[in-house]
Design a protein around this motif. Structure first.
Motif, PDB file in Angstrom:
ATOM      1  N   SER A 144      -1.650   3.435 -15.890  1.00 52.49           N
ATOM      2  CA  SER A 144      -0.226   3.590 -16.217  1.00 52.49           C
ATOM      3  C   SER A 144       0.674   2.913 -15.191  1.00 52.49           C
ATOM      4  CB  SER A 144       0.137   5.064 -16.344  1.00 52.49           C
ATOM      5  OG  SER A 144       0.032   5.700 -15.087  1.00 52.49           O
ATOM      6  N   LYS A 145       0.247   2.832 -13.944  1.00 52.55           N
ATOM      7  CA  LYS A 145       1.102   2.216 -12.913  1.00 52.55           C
ATOM      8  C   LYS A 145       0.802   0.721 -12.728  1.00 52.55           C
ATOM      9  CE  LYS A 145       1.407   6.642 -10.473  1.00 52.55           C
ATOM     10  NZ  LYS A 145       2.753   7.066 -10.027  1.00 52.55           N
ATOM     11  N   ARG A 146      -0.184   0.201 -13.456  1.00 49.23           N
ATOM     12  CA  ARG A 146      -0.541  -1.231 -13.410  1.00 49.23           C
ATOM     13  C   ARG A 146      -0.814  -1.718 -11.991  1.00 49.23           C
ATOM     14  NH1 ARG A 146       3.129  -4.925 -17.150  1.00 49.23           N
ATOM     15  NH2 ARG A 146       3.669  -3.505 -18.815  1.00 49.23           N
TER      16      ARG A 146
ATOM     17  N   LYS B  69      -6.040   7.577 -14.863  1.00 52.89           N
ATOM     18  CA  LYS B  69      -4.802   7.452 -15.645  1.00 52.89           C
ATOM     19  C   LYS B  69      -3.723   6.737 -14.835  1.00 52.89           C
ATOM     20  CE  LYS B  69      -5.188  11.311 -18.850  1.00 52.89           C
ATOM     21  NZ  LYS B  69      -5.012  12.772 -18.897  1.00 52.89           N
ATOM     22  N   LYS B  70      -3.645   7.056 -13.544  1.00 54.45           N
ATOM     23  CA  LYS B  70      -2.634   6.424 -12.685  1.00 54.45           C
ATOM     24  C   LYS B  70      -2.925   4.932 -12.508  1.00 54.45           C
ATOM     25  CE  LYS B  70      -1.561  10.770 -10.478  1.00 54.45           C
ATOM     26  NZ  LYS B  70      -1.693  11.673  -9.328  1.00 54.45           N
ATOM     27  N   LEU B  71      -4.202   4.573 -12.401  1.00 56.64           N
ATOM     28  CA  LEU B  71      -4.598   3.165 -12.261  1.00 56.64           C
ATOM     29  C   LEU B  71      -4.035   2.355 -13.428  1.00 56.64           C
ATOM     30  CD1 LEU B  71      -6.489   1.079 -10.750  1.00 56.64           C
ATOM     31  CD2 LEU B  71      -8.238   1.703 -12.423  1.00 56.64           C
TER      32      LEU B  71
ATOM     33  N   GLY C 111      -2.294   1.937  -4.780  1.00 57.34           N
ATOM     34  CA  GLY C 111      -1.672   3.259  -4.829  1.00 57.34           C
ATOM     35  C   GLY C 111      -2.675   4.329  -4.449  1.00 57.34           C
ATOM     36  N   PHE C 112      -2.174   5.517  -4.222  1.00 55.18           N
ATOM     37  CA  PHE C 112      -3.022   6.672  -3.964  1.00 55.18           C
ATOM     38  C   PHE C 112      -2.886   7.637  -5.139  1.00 55.18           C
ATOM     39  CE2 PHE C 112      -4.811   6.912   0.383  1.00 55.18           C
ATOM     40  CZ  PHE C 112      -4.460   5.644   0.791  1.00 55.18           C
ATOM     41  N   ALA C 113      -3.868   8.496  -5.306  1.00 61.05           N
ATOM     42  CA  ALA C 113      -3.734   9.611  -6.241  1.00 61.05           C
ATOM     43  C   ALA C 113      -4.099  10.864  -5.471  1.00 61.05           C
ATOM     44  CB  ALA C 113      -4.644   9.421  -7.450  1.00 61.05           C
TER      45      ALA C 113
ATOM     46  N   ILE D 261       0.855  -1.189   0.000  1.00 63.89           N
ATOM     47  CA  ILE D 261       0.000   0.000   0.000  1.00 63.89           C
ATOM     48  C   ILE D 261       0.892   1.240   0.000  1.00 63.89           C
ATOM     49  CG2 ILE D 261      -1.907   1.176   1.129  1.00 63.89           C
ATOM     50  CD1 ILE D 261      -2.503  -1.441   2.649  1.00 63.89           C
ATOM     51  N   MET D 262       0.889   1.965  -1.124  1.00 62.44           N
ATOM     52  CA  MET D 262       1.757   3.154  -1.262  1.00 62.44           C
ATOM     53  C   MET D 262       0.985   4.407  -0.854  1.00 62.44           C
ATOM     54  SD  MET D 262       4.942   2.718  -2.297  1.00 62.44           S
ATOM     55  CE  MET D 262       5.309   4.392  -2.787  1.00 62.44           C
ATOM     56  N   ALA D 263       0.899   4.625   0.458  1.00 61.33           N
ATOM     57  CA  ALA D 263       0.219   5.822   0.957  1.00 61.33           C
ATOM     58  C   ALA D 263       1.185   6.999   1.093  1.00 61.33           C
ATOM     59  CB  ALA D 263      -0.438   5.517   2.301  1.00 61.33           C
ATOM     60  N   ALA D 264       2.474   6.761   0.908  1.00 65.39           N
ATOM     61  CA  ALA D 264       3.460   7.841   1.056  1.00 65.39           C
ATOM     62  C   ALA D 264       3.274   8.891  -0.033  1.00 65.39           C
ATOM     63  CB  ALA D 264       4.874   7.275   0.977  1.00 65.39           C
ATOM     64  N   ALA D 265       3.577  10.130   0.329  1.00 67.96           N
ATOM     65  CA  ALA D 265       3.659  11.208  -0.651  1.00 67.96           C
ATOM     66  C   ALA D 265       5.124  11.305  -1.058  1.00 67.96           C
ATOM     67  CB  ALA D 265       3.162  12.511  -0.051  1.00 67.96           C
TER      68      ALA D 265
ATOM     69  N   ILE E 155       8.272   4.878  -7.859  1.00 72.39           N
ATOM     70  CA  ILE E 155       8.392   3.591  -7.161  1.00 72.39           C
ATOM     71  C   ILE E 155       7.185   2.710  -7.467  1.00 72.39           C
ATOM     72  CG2 ILE E 155       8.714   2.472  -4.923  1.00 72.39           C
ATOM     73  CD1 ILE E 155       9.633   5.240  -3.840  1.00 72.39           C
ATOM     74  N   LEU E 156       5.997   3.281  -7.387  1.00 73.97           N
ATOM     75  CA  LEU E 156       4.773   2.491  -7.589  1.00 73.97           C
ATOM     76  C   LEU E 156       4.726   1.904  -8.999  1.00 73.97           C
ATOM     77  CD1 LEU E 156       2.111   1.488  -6.400  1.00 73.97           C
ATOM     78  CD2 LEU E 156       1.057   3.648  -7.100  1.00 73.97           C
ATOM     79  N   ALA E 157       5.111   2.705  -9.991  1.00 73.37           N
ATOM     80  CA  ALA E 157       5.119   2.196 -11.372  1.00 73.37           C
ATOM     81  C   ALA E 157       6.105   1.037 -11.504  1.00 73.37           C
ATOM     82  CB  ALA E 157       5.470   3.323 -12.341  1.00 73.37           C
TER      83      ALA E 157
END
Ligand code: CTP
Ligand code: CA
Length: 226
Positions: free
Chosen positions: A164-166, A160-162, A146-148, A96-100, A131-133
């Motif tokens: 492009s970052k798979r 788009k992030k959903l 991931g977060f946006a 879970i990438m909650a970091a900014a 990192i998420l990508a």
């Protein structure tokens, strides 16, 4: 005991959670960062722990107390966060990438405090790794969330992030809202998943939002595995 066992839906699973705003150093006494408080990430780490997971919280510095029963890995920069994640990614069941994560860092880190000059000072930044990508590219068994963080066009940008970052899920967060996003104790988010209608979680405490995010993720993962 039976009720307890069925509630522990992440029992024994390795969950990596990132939190906080990374710090990108400029010199020994200065860095660039952002307004992230780490609260959403810490709430997610706590919620995953309560579901029985073995949680590793990889966090940039925050003002928060590390939740009991959670393994803590303190990092500063995006690059340090990336290294800590990649070292643990292969054996993780959920990330879970909650970091900014800072998008840019200073090209050079001065060994000594930068002195003021008579002229203006120009700072040159270079792009940090996404990192998420990267985790999305290397994904196999991991359920990746991931977060946006957006201040406009929330769903368009998040969608788009959903793609492009798979990732398996994007938590879309309006960070300009008066009662949601950076630094608040409450949040209001929209969950995006491939081939699923967006699902809005109404304003609630970050603890409640964290529990709901995990319940949706677990339901989706169950369907994927069927
Ligand atoms: N993220 C990351 N590495 C980066 C930047 C962001 O892993 N260098 C992750 C964040 O942790 C978050 C997701 O990617 O889970 C989206 O971050 P966000 O800042 O909203 O999007 P960006 O892809 O960085 O694009 P932009 O800031 O231009 O909207
Ligand atoms: Ca960004």
């Amino acid at each position: 005991l039976l009720a307890q066992a069925t509630d522990l839906q992440l029992h024994g699973q390795s969950v990596l959670v990132t939190a906080g705003g990374t710090r990108e150093r400029l010199d020994p006494v200065r860095y660039l960062t952002n307004d992230s408080s780490g609260k959403m990430g810490y709430a997610l780490a706590t919620a995953a722990r309560d579901l029985g997971a073995q949680v590793t919280l990889i966090s940039a510095p925050t003002m928060l107390t590390v939740p009991a029963g959670v393994a803590y890995v303190g990092v500063d920069s995006a690059e340090a966060m990336r290294t800590a994640l990649l070292a643990r990614y292969q054996t993780a069941q959920m990330v879970i990438m909650a970091a900014a994560v800072a998008d840019f860092r200073p090209v050079t880190v001065a060994d000594n405090k930068i002195k003021k000059t008579t002229a203006d000072y120009t700072l040159t930044l270079t792009k940090n790794p996404d990192i998420l990508a990267e985790l999305g590219q290397q994904k196999h068994q991991q359920f990746l969330i991931g977060f946006a963080a957006e201040t406009q066009h929330l769903l368009t940008y998040a969608q788009k992030k959903l793609a492009s970052k798979r990732v398996d899920m994007i938590v879309a967060n309006d960070v300009a809202s008066a009662h949601a996003g950076f630094n608040h104790d409450t949040n209001e988010v929209t969950i995006l998943q491939p081939n699923v209608e967006p699902q809005t979680l109404p304003l609630a405490s970050k603890q409640v939002i964290a529990q709901q995010i995990l319940q949706i993720a677990l339901a989706t993962r169950r369907n994927q595995q069927q």
